[in-house]
Design an enzyme around this catalytic site. Structure first.
Site, short mmCIF file in Angstrom:
data_model
loop_
_atom_site.label_atom_id
_atom_site.label_comp_id
_atom_site.label_asym_id
_atom_site.label_seq_id
_atom_site.Cartn_x
_atom_site.Cartn_y
_atom_site.Cartn_z
N THR A 84 19.65 11.91 -28.59
CA THR A 84 20.37 10.69 -28.99
C THR A 84 21.05 10.89 -30.34
OG1 THR A 84 20.13 8.36 -29.62
CG2 THR A 84 18.15 9.72 -29.83
N PRO A 133 20.48 19.70 -29.06
CA PRO A 133 21.10 21.02 -29.26
C PRO A 133 22.20 21.01 -30.31
CG PRO A 133 21.90 20.01 -27.23
CD PRO A 133 20.84 19.10 -27.77
N ALA A 147 17.34 19.34 -23.84
CA ALA A 147 16.04 18.73 -23.56
C ALA A 147 15.31 19.38 -22.37
CB ALA A 147 16.24 17.24 -23.29
N CYS A 179 29.80 -15.14 -9.40
CA CYS A 179 28.44 -15.68 -9.28
C CYS A 179 28.36 -16.59 -8.06
CB CYS A 179 28.11 -16.45 -10.56
SG CYS A 179 26.51 -17.28 -10.46
N HIS A 185 18.56 -1.11 -23.76
CA HIS A 185 19.98 -1.46 -23.52
C HIS A 185 20.22 -1.94 -22.09
CE1 HIS A 185 21.31 1.13 -27.21
NE2 HIS A 185 20.83 -0.04 -27.55
N TYR A 194 31.81 1.21 -14.67
CA TYR A 194 30.38 1.03 -14.37
C TYR A 194 30.06 1.42 -12.94
CZ TYR A 194 29.05 -0.81 -18.87
OH TYR A 194 28.76 -0.91 -20.21
N GLN A 230 17.20 4.28 -24.56
CA GLN A 230 18.48 3.57 -24.70
C GLN A 230 19.30 3.71 -23.43
OE1 GLN A 230 20.14 4.73 -28.86
NE2 GLN A 230 18.51 6.15 -28.38
N ASN A 231 18.77 4.47 -22.47
CA ASN A 231 19.56 4.75 -21.27
C ASN A 231 19.47 3.62 -20.26
OD1 ASN A 231 19.99 7.11 -22.55
ND2 ASN A 231 18.67 8.36 -21.24
N ASP A 282 20.40 4.17 -17.12
CA ASP A 282 20.14 4.76 -15.80
C ASP A 282 18.65 4.60 -15.46
OD1 ASP A 282 18.52 7.07 -16.61
OD2 ASP A 282 20.36 7.98 -17.39
P1 OAD Z 1 25.27 9.58 -27.28
O1 OAD Z 1 26.27 9.89 -26.23
O2 OAD Z 1 25.73 8.90 -28.53
O3 OAD Z 1 24.56 10.91 -27.77
C1 OAD Z 1 24.05 11.85 -26.88
C2 OAD Z 1 23.30 12.88 -27.70
O4 OAD Z 1 22.68 13.76 -26.78
C3 OAD Z 1 24.17 13.73 -28.65
O5 OAD Z 1 23.57 13.82 -29.91
C4 OAD Z 1 24.16 15.12 -27.98
O6 OAD Z 1 24.19 16.16 -28.93
C5 OAD Z 1 22.84 15.08 -27.25
N1 OAD Z 1 22.77 15.94 -26.07
C6 OAD Z 1 23.77 16.29 -25.22
N2 OAD Z 1 23.29 17.07 -24.22
C7 OAD Z 1 21.96 17.22 -24.45
C8 OAD Z 1 20.91 17.91 -23.79
N3 OAD Z 1 21.12 18.60 -22.67
N4 OAD Z 1 19.66 17.83 -24.32
C9 OAD Z 1 19.43 17.14 -25.45
N5 OAD Z 1 20.39 16.48 -26.13
C10 OAD Z 1 21.64 16.50 -25.64
O7 OAD Z 1 24.12 8.77 -26.57
P2 OAD Z 1 23.04 7.80 -27.19
O8 OAD Z 1 22.54 8.29 -28.49
O9 OAD Z 1 22.07 7.51 -26.13
O10 OAD Z 1 24.60 1.85 -26.09
O11 OAD Z 1 23.89 6.51 -27.46
C11 OAD Z 1 23.20 5.38 -27.84
C12 OAD Z 1 23.85 4.20 -27.27
O12 OAD Z 1 25.23 4.16 -27.58
C13 OAD Z 1 23.82 4.07 -25.75
O13 OAD Z 1 22.65 3.50 -25.25
C14 OAD Z 1 24.93 3.14 -25.54
C15 OAD Z 1 25.89 3.91 -26.35
O14 OAD Z 1 27.11 3.55 -26.46
C16 OAD Z 1 25.16 0.74 -25.65
O15 OAD Z 1 25.90 0.72 -24.69
C17 OAD Z 1 24.77 -0.49 -26.43
#
Ligand code: OAD
Length: 242
Positions: A182, A208, A225, A139, A111, A52, A86-87, A89
């Site tokens: 996502t 993509p 994106a 803490c 998240h 982290y 879900q990010n 950041d």
């Molecule tokens: P993932 O890492 O699962 O997926 C990222 C997605 O972004 C994939 O489908 C890629 O194809 C796509 N991708 C990569 N580069 C890209 C770009 N330049 N433009 C557009 N798309 C692109 O991430 P999340 O779906 O956000 O949760 O994951 C969901 C959650 O799972 C996160 O919030 C986190 C994670 O583990 C927790 O920690 C609870």
């Protein structure tokens, strides 16, 4: 124009932040989806904190990209707008369009926030604006372990954030729902997307590599994106103004 935008890790990929799954997702040969868990923290809290802290460092140095700015532009141009990200950041929060930023009440970080450090046992939490110390923070109130203020796999969501998303998507259907970057790994994301689009909403997925919303009948823009989203937003905003 009533709009819901849903974003995932790929929107920050072009700002240099690794995604969770797929290429570049691994950290020191470890799977992030396994590190972001209570059991990983229980077995090796130092390691989880190292991961982290490295991510915090990367995010502090990163700048929002054109896709984050396009979301801010849409937020300014839509009649009603909500961003469900879900990010963990802060790039959506920092992104601006002509000095306009997405207002806090139009944004849910479902998240959590990577810069929050919170006590495992109680209510104490703090924001880490500068680089934090090594090791496992304690803490100041109870001496217990502190952890990052994010939602880990298997944990429940913050009910206040859930209520904010629910309020927006249940109020009335959206004319446009854009799902960006996502893997849509969670049922609640699919549920909110479906609810927001209703029967008539235009559903656009930007990714993509992967297409997940085909069963819901969405359009797929098979591009990263940063080039695709500004174009889509430009089209929507110009149409709304004409
Ligand atoms: P993932 O890492 O699962 O997926 C990222 C997605 O972004 C994939 O489908 C890629 O194809 C796509 N991708 C990569 N580069 C890209 C770009 N330049 N433009 C557009 N798309 C692109 O991430 P999340 O779906 O956000 O949760 O994951 C969901 C959650 O799972 C996160 O919030 C986190 C994670 O583990 C927790 O920690 C609870």
């Amino acid at each position: 124009m009533r709009v819901l935008v849903v974003t995932g890790a790929g929107i920050s990929a072009e700002s240099g932040i690794p995604t969770f799954r797929g290429t570049g997702g691994y950290w020191r040969n470890l799977d992030p989806t396994k590190l972001a868990t209570q059991s990983a923290f229980d077995s090796d809290p130092e390691l989880v904190w190292q991961w982290y802290r490295e991510r915090r460092d990367m995010i502090r140095r990163a700048v929002p990209n054109d896709a984050h700015r396009a979301v801010a532009r849409l937020s300014a141009g839509a009649d009603e707008f909500f961003l469900l990200t879900q990010n963990v950041d802060d790039l959506h929060v920092r992104a601006d369009w002509d000095n306009y930023r997405i207002p806090d009440d139009h944004l849910a970080r479902i998240h959590g926030d990577i810069f929050v450090t919170k006590c495992e046992r109680g209510d104490f939490s703090r924001m880490e604006t500068d680089e934090d110390r090594d090791g496992v923070p304690r803490c100041p109130r109870c001496g217990g372990r502190m952890r990052p203020g994010v939602v880990w796999f298997g944990e429940g969501l913050d009910p206040r954030e859930v209520a904010r998303v629910d309020n927006f998507v249940r109020a009335r259907p959206c004319s446009v729902v854009i799902v960006v970057a996502t893997t849509i790994a969670f049922d609640y994301i699919v549920h909110w997307t479906r609810l927001a689009a209703g029967r008539r909403g235009r559903l656009i997925e930007i990714n993509p590599d992967d297409r997940f919303l085909e069963p819901l009948g969405g359009e797929w823009i098979k591009e990263p994106a940063a080039p695709a989203l500004p174009r889509v937003v430009n089209e929507l905003v110009s149409r709304a103004l004409s």
